[in-house]
Scaffold this active site. Structure first.
Site: not given
Ligand SMILES: Nc1ncnc2c1ncn2[C@@H]1O[C@H](COP(=O)(O)OP(=O)(O)OP(=O)(O)O)[C@@H](O)[C@H]1O
Ligand SMILES: O=C(O)[C@H](O)COP(=O)(O)O
Length: 535
Positions: A170, A331, A487, A510
Protein backbone atom coordinates in the site's frame (compact mmCIF):
# COMPACT_ATOMS: atom_id res chain seq x y z
CA UNK A 1 7.14 8.99 -18.94
CA UNK A 2 6.95 10.02 -22.55
CA UNK A 3 3.35 8.83 -22.62
CA UNK A 4 2.47 11.11 -19.78
CA UNK A 5 4.03 14.07 -21.52
CA UNK A 6 1.81 13.45 -24.52
CA UNK A 7 -1.19 13.55 -22.22
CA UNK A 8 -0.56 17.12 -21.24
CA UNK A 9 -1.14 18.25 -24.80
CA UNK A 10 -4.40 20.21 -24.55
CA UNK A 11 -5.62 19.47 -28.07
CA UNK A 12 -5.13 15.78 -27.54
CA UNK A 13 -6.97 15.86 -24.25
CA UNK A 14 -9.85 17.82 -25.74
CA UNK A 15 -10.20 15.43 -28.66
CA UNK A 16 -10.10 12.50 -26.33
CA UNK A 17 -12.80 13.91 -24.13
CA UNK A 18 -15.06 14.26 -27.14
CA UNK A 19 -14.33 10.66 -28.11
CA UNK A 20 -14.99 9.58 -24.58
CA UNK A 21 -18.49 11.08 -24.80
CA UNK A 22 -19.18 9.26 -28.06
CA UNK A 23 -17.80 6.08 -26.61
CA UNK A 24 -19.99 6.32 -23.53
CA UNK A 25 -23.09 6.66 -25.74
CA UNK A 26 -22.07 3.57 -27.65
CA UNK A 27 -21.48 1.60 -24.48
CA UNK A 28 -24.97 2.39 -23.29
CA UNK A 29 -26.29 1.10 -26.58
CA UNK A 30 -24.10 -1.96 -26.20
CA UNK A 31 -25.60 -2.75 -22.84
CA UNK A 32 -29.13 -2.51 -24.29
CA UNK A 33 -28.17 -4.78 -27.16
CA UNK A 34 -26.67 -7.24 -24.72
CA UNK A 35 -29.89 -7.48 -22.74
CA UNK A 36 -31.84 -8.24 -25.91
CA UNK A 37 -29.45 -10.95 -27.00
CA UNK A 38 -29.07 -12.90 -23.80
CA UNK A 39 -29.27 -16.59 -24.51
CA UNK A 40 -31.40 -18.59 -22.14
CA UNK A 41 -30.51 -22.15 -23.02
CA UNK A 42 -29.17 -23.65 -19.90
CA UNK A 43 -29.43 -26.90 -18.08
CA UNK A 44 -28.01 -28.74 -15.12
CA UNK A 45 -26.60 -32.07 -16.10
CA UNK A 46 -25.10 -34.86 -14.11
CA UNK A 47 -22.77 -36.04 -16.79
CA UNK A 48 -21.43 -33.23 -18.87
CA UNK A 49 -19.47 -30.14 -18.14
CA UNK A 50 -19.24 -27.10 -20.22
CA UNK A 51 -15.66 -27.74 -21.12
CA UNK A 52 -15.96 -31.45 -21.54
CA UNK A 53 -18.59 -30.91 -24.13
CA UNK A 54 -16.36 -28.61 -26.11
CA UNK A 55 -13.07 -30.39 -25.73
CA UNK A 56 -12.75 -33.93 -26.94
CA UNK A 57 -9.47 -34.34 -25.14
CA UNK A 58 -10.81 -33.53 -21.70
CA UNK A 59 -11.00 -36.28 -19.10
CA UNK A 60 -14.34 -37.82 -18.29
CA UNK A 61 -16.07 -35.70 -15.68
CA UNK A 62 -16.10 -37.30 -12.31
CA UNK A 63 -19.42 -35.97 -11.20
CA UNK A 64 -21.52 -33.10 -12.35
CA UNK A 65 -21.34 -29.52 -13.39
CA UNK A 66 -23.58 -26.83 -14.62
CA UNK A 67 -23.78 -26.53 -18.31
CA UNK A 68 -24.90 -23.70 -20.44
CA UNK A 69 -26.20 -25.38 -23.55
CA UNK A 70 -25.62 -22.26 -25.53
CA UNK A 71 -22.06 -22.13 -24.43
CA UNK A 72 -21.44 -25.83 -24.96
CA UNK A 73 -21.57 -25.24 -28.64
CA UNK A 74 -20.29 -21.73 -28.56
CA UNK A 75 -18.18 -21.20 -25.52
CA UNK A 76 -16.23 -18.53 -27.20
CA UNK A 77 -18.97 -17.34 -29.45
CA UNK A 78 -21.52 -16.60 -26.73
CA UNK A 79 -20.16 -13.12 -26.28
CA UNK A 80 -20.10 -12.36 -29.97
CA UNK A 81 -23.60 -11.04 -30.00
CA UNK A 82 -23.03 -9.13 -26.82
CA UNK A 83 -19.75 -7.46 -27.59
CA UNK A 84 -19.78 -4.17 -29.31
CA UNK A 85 -16.93 -3.93 -31.71
CA UNK A 86 -15.87 -0.35 -31.82
CA UNK A 87 -14.02 1.33 -34.59
CA UNK A 88 -10.74 2.43 -33.08
CA UNK A 89 -11.71 6.08 -33.45
CA UNK A 90 -14.31 5.48 -30.73
CA UNK A 91 -11.91 3.91 -28.33
CA UNK A 92 -11.73 5.74 -25.07
CA UNK A 93 -8.07 6.48 -25.05
CA UNK A 94 -6.29 5.70 -21.83
CA UNK A 95 -4.41 8.97 -22.11
CA UNK A 96 -6.45 10.92 -19.55
CA UNK A 97 -5.57 8.26 -17.00
CA UNK A 98 -1.92 8.32 -17.83
CA UNK A 99 -0.77 10.06 -14.73
CA UNK A 100 -0.58 6.80 -12.86
CA UNK A 101 0.79 4.93 -15.84
CA UNK A 102 3.71 7.28 -15.88
CA UNK A 103 4.75 6.07 -12.49
CA UNK A 104 3.68 2.46 -12.86
CA UNK A 105 5.87 0.58 -15.33
CA UNK A 106 3.45 -2.35 -15.68
CA UNK A 107 0.51 -0.16 -16.42
CA UNK A 108 2.65 2.02 -18.66
CA UNK A 109 3.45 -1.04 -20.73
CA UNK A 110 -0.22 -2.02 -20.78
CA UNK A 111 -1.27 1.42 -21.94
CA UNK A 112 1.57 1.70 -24.42
CA UNK A 113 0.60 -1.58 -26.06
CA UNK A 114 -2.96 -0.37 -26.26
CA UNK A 115 -1.83 2.81 -27.95
CA UNK A 116 0.28 0.85 -30.40
CA UNK A 117 -2.71 -1.31 -31.28
CA UNK A 118 -4.80 1.79 -31.96
CA UNK A 119 -2.15 3.16 -34.26
CA UNK A 120 -1.28 -0.01 -36.13
CA UNK A 121 -4.39 -2.11 -36.22
CA UNK A 122 -7.32 -1.63 -38.52
CA UNK A 123 -9.14 -4.24 -36.46
CA UNK A 124 -11.93 -3.01 -34.20
CA UNK A 125 -10.95 -3.07 -30.54
CA UNK A 126 -12.52 -2.67 -27.16
CA UNK A 127 -11.19 -0.69 -24.23
CA UNK A 128 -11.22 0.07 -20.54
CA UNK A 129 -13.56 2.77 -19.36
CA UNK A 130 -12.95 4.78 -16.24
CA UNK A 131 -15.33 6.47 -13.81
CA UNK A 132 -15.80 10.12 -14.70
CA UNK A 133 -14.00 11.64 -11.73
CA UNK A 134 -11.50 14.40 -12.03
CA UNK A 135 -7.98 13.15 -11.57
CA UNK A 136 -4.85 14.69 -10.15
CA UNK A 137 -3.45 14.19 -13.65
CA UNK A 138 -6.07 16.62 -14.94
CA UNK A 139 -4.64 19.46 -12.84
CA UNK A 140 -2.19 21.74 -14.61
CA UNK A 141 1.28 22.46 -13.19
CA UNK A 142 0.07 25.97 -12.39
CA UNK A 143 -2.75 24.51 -10.29
CA UNK A 144 -0.22 22.53 -8.26
CA UNK A 145 2.88 24.69 -7.90
CA UNK A 146 3.26 25.99 -4.38
CA UNK A 147 -0.13 24.58 -3.38
CA UNK A 148 -0.73 22.74 -0.11
CA UNK A 149 -2.29 19.47 -1.16
CA UNK A 150 -4.08 17.26 1.37
CA UNK A 151 -3.49 13.71 0.14
CA UNK A 152 -5.56 10.97 1.81
CA UNK A 153 -3.80 7.67 1.24
CA UNK A 154 -4.46 4.22 2.66
CA UNK A 155 -1.18 3.44 4.41
CA UNK A 156 -2.88 0.85 6.58
CA UNK A 157 -0.06 -1.67 6.27
CA UNK A 158 0.63 -4.69 8.48
CA UNK A 159 3.31 -4.24 11.16
CA UNK A 160 4.94 -7.00 13.22
CA UNK A 161 5.46 -6.87 16.98
CA UNK A 162 8.67 -4.86 16.48
CA UNK A 163 6.83 -2.31 14.33
CA UNK A 164 8.45 -3.54 11.11
CA UNK A 165 6.36 -3.28 7.96
CA UNK A 166 5.62 -6.81 6.78
CA UNK A 167 3.99 -5.82 3.48
CA UNK A 168 4.63 -2.40 1.95
CA UNK A 169 2.31 -2.81 -1.05
CA UNK A 170 0.00 0.00 0.00
CA UNK A 171 2.91 2.37 0.58
CA UNK A 172 4.35 1.63 -2.84
CA UNK A 173 0.93 2.08 -4.40
CA UNK A 174 0.65 5.58 -2.93
CA UNK A 175 3.97 6.79 -4.34
CA UNK A 176 3.02 7.75 -7.94
CA UNK A 177 0.57 10.42 -6.80
CA UNK A 178 2.97 11.83 -4.21
CA UNK A 179 5.85 11.94 -6.68
CA UNK A 180 3.67 13.60 -9.30
CA UNK A 181 2.68 16.29 -6.82
CA UNK A 182 6.17 17.04 -5.55
CA UNK A 183 7.61 17.08 -9.04
CA UNK A 184 5.07 19.80 -9.80
CA UNK A 185 6.17 21.89 -6.84
CA UNK A 186 3.23 21.06 -4.56
CA UNK A 187 3.52 20.78 -0.78
CA UNK A 188 2.17 17.36 0.17
CA UNK A 189 0.26 16.91 3.42
CA UNK A 190 -0.13 13.15 3.67
CA UNK A 191 -2.87 11.62 5.79
CA UNK A 192 -3.86 8.03 6.58
CA UNK A 193 -5.29 5.75 9.21
CA UNK A 194 -3.58 2.67 10.58
CA UNK A 195 -5.63 -0.06 12.19
CA UNK A 196 -8.72 0.66 14.24
CA UNK A 197 -7.43 2.55 17.29
CA UNK A 198 -9.71 3.73 20.05
CA UNK A 199 -8.18 7.11 20.80
CA UNK A 200 -4.45 7.84 20.75
CA UNK A 201 -2.68 4.45 20.71
CA UNK A 202 1.13 4.47 20.23
CA UNK A 203 1.19 1.08 18.53
CA UNK A 204 -0.99 2.56 15.76
CA UNK A 205 1.31 5.53 15.15
CA UNK A 206 2.34 6.16 11.54
CA UNK A 207 5.93 6.85 12.67
CA UNK A 208 7.28 3.41 11.58
CA UNK A 209 6.28 4.23 8.02
CA UNK A 210 8.51 7.31 7.67
CA UNK A 211 11.79 5.59 6.64
CA UNK A 212 10.15 3.48 3.91
CA UNK A 213 8.07 6.40 2.65
CA UNK A 214 11.13 8.66 2.51
CA UNK A 215 13.12 6.00 0.69
CA UNK A 216 10.44 5.40 -1.91
CA UNK A 217 9.64 9.06 -2.50
CA UNK A 218 13.28 10.13 -2.50
CA UNK A 219 12.58 12.98 -0.10
CA UNK A 220 12.92 13.02 3.70
CA UNK A 221 9.36 12.92 4.98
CA UNK A 222 8.60 15.13 7.99
CA UNK A 223 6.32 13.52 10.59
CA UNK A 224 3.79 15.45 12.67
CA UNK A 225 2.70 14.12 16.06
CA UNK A 226 -0.89 15.08 15.41
CA UNK A 227 -3.16 15.51 12.42
CA UNK A 228 -4.75 18.83 13.42
CA UNK A 229 -3.79 21.73 15.69
CA UNK A 230 -1.08 24.37 16.08
CA UNK A 231 1.93 22.04 15.74
CA UNK A 232 0.59 20.78 12.42
CA UNK A 233 -0.14 24.33 11.24
CA UNK A 234 3.45 25.33 12.01
CA UNK A 235 4.89 22.36 10.14
CA UNK A 236 2.67 23.08 7.14
CA UNK A 237 3.79 26.71 7.14
CA UNK A 238 7.42 25.66 6.98
CA UNK A 239 6.89 22.98 4.34
CA UNK A 240 8.89 23.79 1.19
CA UNK A 241 7.66 23.21 -2.35
CA UNK A 242 8.23 19.52 -3.07
CA UNK A 243 8.18 18.69 0.65
CA UNK A 244 6.11 15.95 2.28
CA UNK A 245 4.53 16.14 5.73
CA UNK A 246 3.02 12.95 7.18
CA UNK A 247 0.20 13.62 9.62
CA UNK A 248 -0.35 11.28 12.57
CA UNK A 249 -3.04 8.56 12.39
CA UNK A 250 -6.26 10.39 11.61
CA UNK A 251 -8.26 7.75 13.52
CA UNK A 252 -6.71 8.90 16.80
CA UNK A 253 -9.72 11.25 16.72
CA UNK A 254 -13.12 9.57 17.03
CA UNK A 255 -14.49 12.42 14.92
CA UNK A 256 -12.78 10.87 11.90
CA UNK A 257 -14.99 7.79 11.68
CA UNK A 258 -18.02 9.85 12.69
CA UNK A 259 -17.38 12.07 9.70
CA UNK A 260 -17.70 15.05 12.01
CA UNK A 261 -18.03 18.21 9.89
CA UNK A 262 -16.07 20.41 12.31
CA UNK A 263 -13.20 17.92 12.32
CA UNK A 264 -13.31 17.66 8.53
CA UNK A 265 -13.15 21.43 8.32
CA UNK A 266 -10.11 21.47 10.62
CA UNK A 267 -8.35 18.93 8.40
CA UNK A 268 -9.23 20.97 5.33
CA UNK A 269 -8.09 24.25 6.86
CA UNK A 270 -4.40 23.42 6.41
CA UNK A 271 -4.64 22.77 2.65
CA UNK A 272 -5.59 24.35 -0.66
CA UNK A 273 -6.85 21.28 -2.46
CA UNK A 274 -7.65 17.62 -1.89
CA UNK A 275 -6.51 14.39 -3.50
CA UNK A 276 -8.05 11.09 -2.47
CA UNK A 277 -5.80 8.15 -3.29
CA UNK A 278 -7.06 5.91 -0.46
CA UNK A 279 -8.92 3.31 -2.48
CA UNK A 280 -8.81 0.81 0.38
CA UNK A 281 -10.80 3.24 2.52
CA UNK A 282 -13.05 4.69 -0.19
CA UNK A 283 -16.00 2.63 1.07
CA UNK A 284 -15.87 4.56 4.35
CA UNK A 285 -17.63 7.93 4.66
CA UNK A 286 -15.11 9.37 7.09
CA UNK A 287 -13.96 12.95 7.68
CA UNK A 288 -10.71 12.51 5.76
CA UNK A 289 -12.28 10.54 2.89
CA UNK A 290 -15.63 12.26 2.45
CA UNK A 291 -16.26 15.14 4.85
CA UNK A 292 -13.16 17.04 3.85
CA UNK A 293 -14.34 17.34 0.24
CA UNK A 294 -17.01 19.78 1.37
CA UNK A 295 -14.32 22.26 2.33
CA UNK A 296 -11.70 21.88 -0.40
CA UNK A 297 -11.86 22.54 -4.13
CA UNK A 298 -10.77 20.92 -6.27
CA UNK A 299 -11.20 17.48 -4.71
CA UNK A 300 -9.79 14.96 -7.14
CA UNK A 301 -8.82 11.30 -7.46
CA UNK A 302 -5.23 10.16 -7.12
CA UNK A 303 -3.64 7.82 -9.64
CA UNK A 304 -4.08 4.69 -7.54
CA UNK A 305 -7.76 5.39 -6.92
CA UNK A 306 -8.24 6.01 -10.60
CA UNK A 307 -6.44 2.83 -11.59
CA UNK A 308 -8.56 0.79 -9.18
CA UNK A 309 -11.71 2.30 -10.68
CA UNK A 310 -10.49 1.77 -14.21
CA UNK A 311 -10.06 -1.93 -13.57
CA UNK A 312 -12.58 -2.91 -10.91
CA UNK A 313 -15.32 -0.77 -12.40
CA UNK A 314 -14.34 0.06 -15.98
CA UNK A 315 -12.80 -3.20 -17.14
CA UNK A 316 -15.40 -5.27 -15.30
CA UNK A 317 -18.41 -3.30 -16.56
CA UNK A 318 -17.17 -3.17 -20.12
CA UNK A 319 -14.88 -6.16 -20.42
CA UNK A 320 -13.10 -7.59 -23.38
CA UNK A 321 -15.03 -10.83 -23.85
CA UNK A 322 -15.27 -13.65 -23.06
CA UNK A 323 -15.22 -12.40 -19.49
CA UNK A 324 -14.75 -14.93 -16.69
CA UNK A 325 -15.19 -14.37 -12.98
CA UNK A 326 -13.67 -16.72 -10.43
CA UNK A 327 -15.25 -16.44 -7.01
CA UNK A 328 -14.06 -18.40 -4.01
CA UNK A 329 -13.69 -17.91 -0.29
CA UNK A 330 -15.35 -19.45 2.67
CA UNK A 331 -18.98 -18.50 2.53
CA UNK A 332 -21.72 -17.83 0.02
CA UNK A 333 -23.14 -15.25 2.40
CA UNK A 334 -20.07 -13.01 2.17
CA UNK A 335 -20.10 -13.11 -1.63
CA UNK A 336 -23.81 -12.94 -2.51
CA UNK A 337 -23.60 -9.35 -3.72
CA UNK A 338 -20.46 -10.00 -5.74
CA UNK A 339 -21.86 -13.14 -7.39
CA UNK A 340 -25.16 -11.44 -8.21
CA UNK A 341 -23.43 -8.42 -9.66
CA UNK A 342 -20.95 -10.49 -11.68
CA UNK A 343 -23.76 -12.64 -13.07
CA UNK A 344 -25.01 -9.48 -14.80
CA UNK A 345 -21.67 -8.99 -16.52
CA UNK A 346 -19.70 -12.18 -17.02
CA UNK A 347 -19.91 -15.00 -19.56
CA UNK A 348 -18.33 -17.68 -17.40
CA UNK A 349 -18.48 -17.99 -13.60
CA UNK A 350 -16.18 -20.42 -11.83
CA UNK A 351 -16.93 -21.13 -8.19
CA UNK A 352 -14.51 -22.58 -5.66
CA UNK A 353 -13.67 -22.44 -1.96
CA UNK A 354 -15.86 -23.34 0.98
CA UNK A 355 -19.00 -21.91 -0.62
CA UNK A 356 -19.30 -24.73 -3.18
CA UNK A 357 -20.61 -27.18 -0.62
CA UNK A 358 -23.71 -25.11 -0.07
CA UNK A 359 -24.29 -25.30 -3.84
CA UNK A 360 -23.70 -29.06 -3.86
CA UNK A 361 -26.09 -29.61 -0.97
CA UNK A 362 -28.68 -27.43 -2.68
CA UNK A 363 -28.40 -29.89 -5.59
CA UNK A 364 -29.06 -32.81 -3.29
CA UNK A 365 -25.48 -34.07 -2.95
CA UNK A 366 -23.88 -35.32 0.26
CA UNK A 367 -21.12 -33.05 1.47
CA UNK A 368 -19.81 -34.90 4.53
CA UNK A 369 -18.66 -32.45 7.19
CA UNK A 370 -17.79 -29.71 4.69
CA UNK A 371 -18.67 -26.12 5.40
CA UNK A 372 -22.34 -25.55 4.58
CA UNK A 373 -24.61 -22.61 5.22
CA UNK A 374 -27.93 -24.34 5.72
CA UNK A 375 -29.81 -21.05 5.60
CA UNK A 376 -28.34 -20.26 2.17
CA UNK A 377 -29.44 -23.42 0.35
CA UNK A 378 -32.37 -21.62 -1.28
CA UNK A 379 -30.14 -18.73 -2.19
CA UNK A 380 -27.69 -21.11 -3.88
CA UNK A 381 -30.56 -22.56 -5.91
CA UNK A 382 -31.67 -19.05 -6.83
CA UNK A 383 -28.16 -18.09 -7.95
CA UNK A 384 -27.96 -21.20 -10.14
CA UNK A 385 -31.29 -20.29 -11.68
CA UNK A 386 -30.13 -16.74 -12.21
CA UNK A 387 -27.02 -17.94 -14.04
CA UNK A 388 -29.27 -20.03 -16.26
CA UNK A 389 -31.54 -17.09 -16.92
CA UNK A 390 -28.61 -14.87 -17.81
CA UNK A 391 -26.97 -17.44 -20.08
CA UNK A 392 -23.86 -17.51 -17.90
CA UNK A 393 -21.81 -20.72 -17.88
CA UNK A 394 -21.54 -21.48 -14.19
CA UNK A 395 -18.98 -24.15 -13.36
CA UNK A 396 -18.73 -25.88 -10.03
CA UNK A 397 -15.70 -28.09 -9.32
CA UNK A 398 -16.23 -31.68 -10.43
CA UNK A 399 -13.84 -33.12 -7.84
CA UNK A 400 -12.59 -32.02 -4.45
CA UNK A 401 -9.76 -32.71 -2.03
CA UNK A 402 -11.30 -33.95 1.20
CA UNK A 403 -9.69 -34.14 4.63
CA UNK A 404 -10.49 -36.08 7.78
CA UNK A 405 -9.99 -32.97 9.92
CA UNK A 406 -9.44 -29.24 9.53
CA UNK A 407 -5.66 -29.24 9.99
CA UNK A 408 -2.51 -28.86 7.89
CA UNK A 409 -1.53 -32.47 8.57
CA UNK A 410 -4.96 -33.98 7.93
CA UNK A 411 -5.26 -37.16 5.90
CA UNK A 412 -6.59 -36.28 2.49
CA UNK A 413 -7.86 -37.81 -0.73
CA UNK A 414 -9.38 -36.71 -4.00
CA UNK A 415 -13.00 -37.64 -4.59
CA UNK A 416 -15.70 -36.75 -7.11
CA UNK A 417 -17.90 -33.91 -5.92
CA UNK A 418 -20.78 -36.37 -5.95
CA UNK A 419 -19.02 -38.82 -3.62
CA UNK A 420 -17.83 -36.93 -0.54
CA UNK A 421 -17.67 -39.53 2.25
CA UNK A 422 -19.40 -38.96 5.58
CA UNK A 423 -17.05 -37.46 8.15
CA UNK A 424 -14.76 -35.92 5.51
CA UNK A 425 -14.66 -32.26 4.60
CA UNK A 426 -13.77 -30.61 1.28
CA UNK A 427 -10.82 -28.26 1.65
CA UNK A 428 -9.69 -27.73 -1.95
CA UNK A 429 -10.79 -28.23 -5.53
CA UNK A 430 -9.40 -31.35 -7.22
CA UNK A 431 -7.13 -31.82 -10.26
CA UNK A 432 -9.98 -32.55 -12.66
CA UNK A 433 -11.60 -29.26 -11.68
CA UNK A 434 -8.30 -27.42 -12.08
CA UNK A 435 -8.07 -28.75 -15.62
CA UNK A 436 -11.68 -27.86 -16.38
CA UNK A 437 -11.23 -24.37 -14.95
CA UNK A 438 -7.97 -23.90 -16.88
CA UNK A 439 -9.62 -24.95 -20.11
CA UNK A 440 -12.48 -22.54 -19.52
CA UNK A 441 -10.08 -19.71 -18.71
CA UNK A 442 -8.07 -20.41 -21.85
CA UNK A 443 -10.91 -18.96 -23.93
CA UNK A 444 -11.15 -15.65 -22.06
CA UNK A 445 -10.01 -12.08 -22.64
CA UNK A 446 -10.79 -10.71 -19.18
CA UNK A 447 -10.69 -12.54 -15.85
CA UNK A 448 -11.47 -11.27 -12.38
CA UNK A 449 -10.68 -13.36 -9.34
CA UNK A 450 -11.96 -12.92 -5.81
CA UNK A 451 -11.48 -15.49 -3.08
CA UNK A 452 -9.30 -18.61 -2.73
CA UNK A 453 -10.26 -22.04 -4.12
CA UNK A 454 -9.47 -23.83 -0.88
CA UNK A 455 -7.86 -23.51 2.52
CA UNK A 456 -4.69 -22.16 0.94
CA UNK A 457 -3.18 -21.32 4.33
CA UNK A 458 -2.44 -25.09 4.61
CA UNK A 459 0.07 -26.11 1.91
CA UNK A 460 -1.69 -29.41 1.37
CA UNK A 461 -4.89 -27.60 0.35
CA UNK A 462 -3.31 -24.70 -1.54
CA UNK A 463 -2.91 -26.54 -4.84
CA UNK A 464 -6.19 -25.38 -6.45
CA UNK A 465 -5.66 -21.75 -5.46
CA UNK A 466 -2.06 -21.78 -6.65
CA UNK A 467 -3.09 -23.39 -9.94
CA UNK A 468 -5.54 -20.54 -10.57
CA UNK A 469 -2.84 -17.99 -9.74
CA UNK A 470 -0.43 -19.64 -12.19
CA UNK A 471 -3.04 -19.88 -14.91
CA UNK A 472 -3.87 -16.19 -14.58
CA UNK A 473 -0.18 -15.35 -14.74
CA UNK A 474 0.12 -17.36 -17.96
CA UNK A 475 -2.95 -15.65 -19.43
CA UNK A 476 -1.59 -12.21 -18.49
CA UNK A 477 1.43 -13.01 -20.63
CA UNK A 478 -0.92 -13.66 -23.53
CA UNK A 479 -2.58 -10.26 -23.22
CA UNK A 480 -5.61 -11.30 -21.16
CA UNK A 481 -6.70 -8.65 -18.66
CA UNK A 482 -6.34 -10.23 -15.22
CA UNK A 483 -7.76 -8.52 -12.16
CA UNK A 484 -7.26 -9.77 -8.63
CA UNK A 485 -9.94 -8.54 -6.27
CA UNK A 486 -8.11 -8.20 -3.00
CA UNK A 487 -7.48 -9.89 0.33
CA UNK A 488 -6.79 -13.62 0.27
CA UNK A 489 -6.57 -13.90 -3.51
CA UNK A 490 -3.86 -11.26 -3.51
CA UNK A 491 -2.02 -13.14 -0.76
CA UNK A 492 -2.21 -16.30 -2.88
CA UNK A 493 -0.92 -14.55 -5.98
CA UNK A 494 1.93 -13.11 -3.96
CA UNK A 495 2.73 -16.48 -2.41
CA UNK A 496 3.09 -17.97 -5.88
CA UNK A 497 5.26 -15.01 -6.90
CA UNK A 498 3.18 -13.93 -9.88
CA UNK A 499 1.72 -10.66 -8.59
CA UNK A 500 3.91 -8.57 -10.87
CA UNK A 501 2.49 -9.97 -14.09
CA UNK A 502 -1.20 -9.46 -13.33
CA UNK A 503 -2.93 -6.54 -15.04
CA UNK A 504 -4.26 -5.25 -11.75
CA UNK A 505 -3.98 -6.24 -8.11
CA UNK A 506 -6.38 -4.33 -5.93
CA UNK A 507 -5.14 -2.65 -2.76
CA UNK A 508 -8.68 -2.71 -1.37
CA UNK A 509 -10.34 -5.48 0.62
CA UNK A 510 -13.80 -4.28 1.60
CA UNK A 511 -13.63 -1.45 -0.94
CA UNK A 512 -12.99 -3.78 -3.87
CA UNK A 513 -15.81 -6.09 -2.78
CA UNK A 514 -18.23 -3.17 -2.50
CA UNK A 515 -17.21 -1.85 -5.89
CA UNK A 516 -17.66 -5.28 -7.46
CA UNK A 517 -21.08 -5.49 -5.83
CA UNK A 518 -21.94 -2.34 -7.74
CA UNK A 519 -22.13 -0.15 -4.64
CA UNK A 520 -21.19 3.50 -4.69
CA UNK A 521 -18.07 4.31 -2.71
CA UNK A 522 -18.59 7.50 -0.67
CA UNK A 523 -14.93 8.47 -0.97
CA UNK A 524 -15.24 8.38 -4.74
CA UNK A 525 -18.69 9.84 -4.98
CA UNK A 526 -17.60 12.97 -3.10
CA UNK A 527 -14.92 13.87 -5.65
CA UNK A 528 -15.30 16.42 -8.43
CA UNK A 529 -16.65 15.17 -11.72
CA UNK A 530 -14.30 15.18 -14.66
CA UNK A 531 -15.11 18.11 -16.89
CA UNK A 532 -15.04 17.61 -20.64
CA UNK A 533 -12.81 20.12 -22.39
CA UNK A 534 -14.59 21.61 -25.42
CA UNK A 535 -12.74 21.15 -28.72
N1 LIG B 1 -13.26 -25.53 1.45
C1 LIG B 1 -13.08 -24.63 2.40
N2 LIG B 1 -13.50 -24.86 3.65
C2 LIG B 1 -13.31 -23.95 4.62
N3 LIG B 1 -12.72 -22.76 4.43
C3 LIG B 1 -12.29 -22.49 3.20
C4 LIG B 1 -12.45 -23.40 2.13
N4 LIG B 1 -11.93 -22.85 1.02
C5 LIG B 1 -11.44 -21.66 1.38
N5 LIG B 1 -11.66 -21.43 2.68
C6 LIG B 1 -11.23 -20.27 3.46
O1 LIG B 1 -11.84 -19.11 2.99
C7 LIG B 1 -11.10 -18.02 3.51
C8 LIG B 1 -11.28 -16.84 2.64
O2 LIG B 1 -12.64 -16.63 2.55
P1 LIG B 1 -13.26 -15.19 2.48
O3 LIG B 1 -14.71 -15.34 2.22
O4 LIG B 1 -12.81 -14.43 3.67
O5 LIG B 1 -12.56 -14.70 1.18
P2 LIG B 1 -11.94 -13.31 1.04
O6 LIG B 1 -10.94 -13.07 2.11
O7 LIG B 1 -13.05 -12.33 0.92
O8 LIG B 1 -11.23 -13.43 -0.31
P3 LIG B 1 -10.63 -12.18 -0.95
O9 LIG B 1 -10.03 -11.45 0.20
O10 LIG B 1 -9.66 -12.72 -1.91
O11 LIG B 1 -11.75 -11.42 -1.52
C9 LIG B 1 -9.68 -18.49 3.59
O12 LIG B 1 -9.21 -18.26 4.89
C10 LIG B 1 -9.76 -19.97 3.29
O13 LIG B 1 -9.02 -20.77 4.18
O1 LIG C 1 -7.60 -2.43 5.37
C1 LIG C 1 -8.63 -1.94 4.87
O2 LIG C 1 -9.51 -2.64 4.32
C2 LIG C 1 -8.75 -0.45 4.84
O3 LIG C 1 -7.60 0.17 5.26
C3 LIG C 1 -9.96 0.00 5.60
O4 LIG C 1 -9.80 -0.30 6.94
P1 LIG C 1 -11.07 -0.43 7.88
O5 LIG C 1 -11.79 -1.71 7.47
O6 LIG C 1 -10.54 -0.47 9.27
O7 LIG C 1 -11.95 0.76 7.63
Amino acid sequence: MSLYCKCSNTTTTATLNTRKKEFTKILRLSSTIRKIHISLFFSITATHSFIHSTMASAATPTSFSLLSRASSSSTTSHPNNTILRLPSRFLRSPLPALGFAAADPLLSAHVASKLRSIKTSAKPITGVVSMAKKSVGDLSPAELKGKKVFVRADLNVPLDDSQNITDDTRIRAAIPTIKHLISNGAKVILSSHLGRPKGVTPKFSLAPLVPRLSELIGVQVVKADDCVGPEVEKLVASLPEGGVLLLENVRFYKEEEKNDPAFAEKLASIADLYVNDAFGTAHRAHASTEGVTKFLRPSVAGFLLQKELDYLDGAVSNPKRPFAAIVGGSKVSSKIGVIESLLEKCDILLLGGGMIFTFYKAQGLSVGSSLVEEDKLDLATTLLAKAKEKGVSLLLPTDVVVADKFAPDANSKIVPASAIPDGWMGLDIGPDSVKTFNDALETTKTVIWNGPMGVFEFDKFAVGTEAVAKKLAELSGKGVTTIIGGGDSVAAVEKVGVAEVMSHISTGGGASLELLEGKTLPGVDALDEAVAVPV
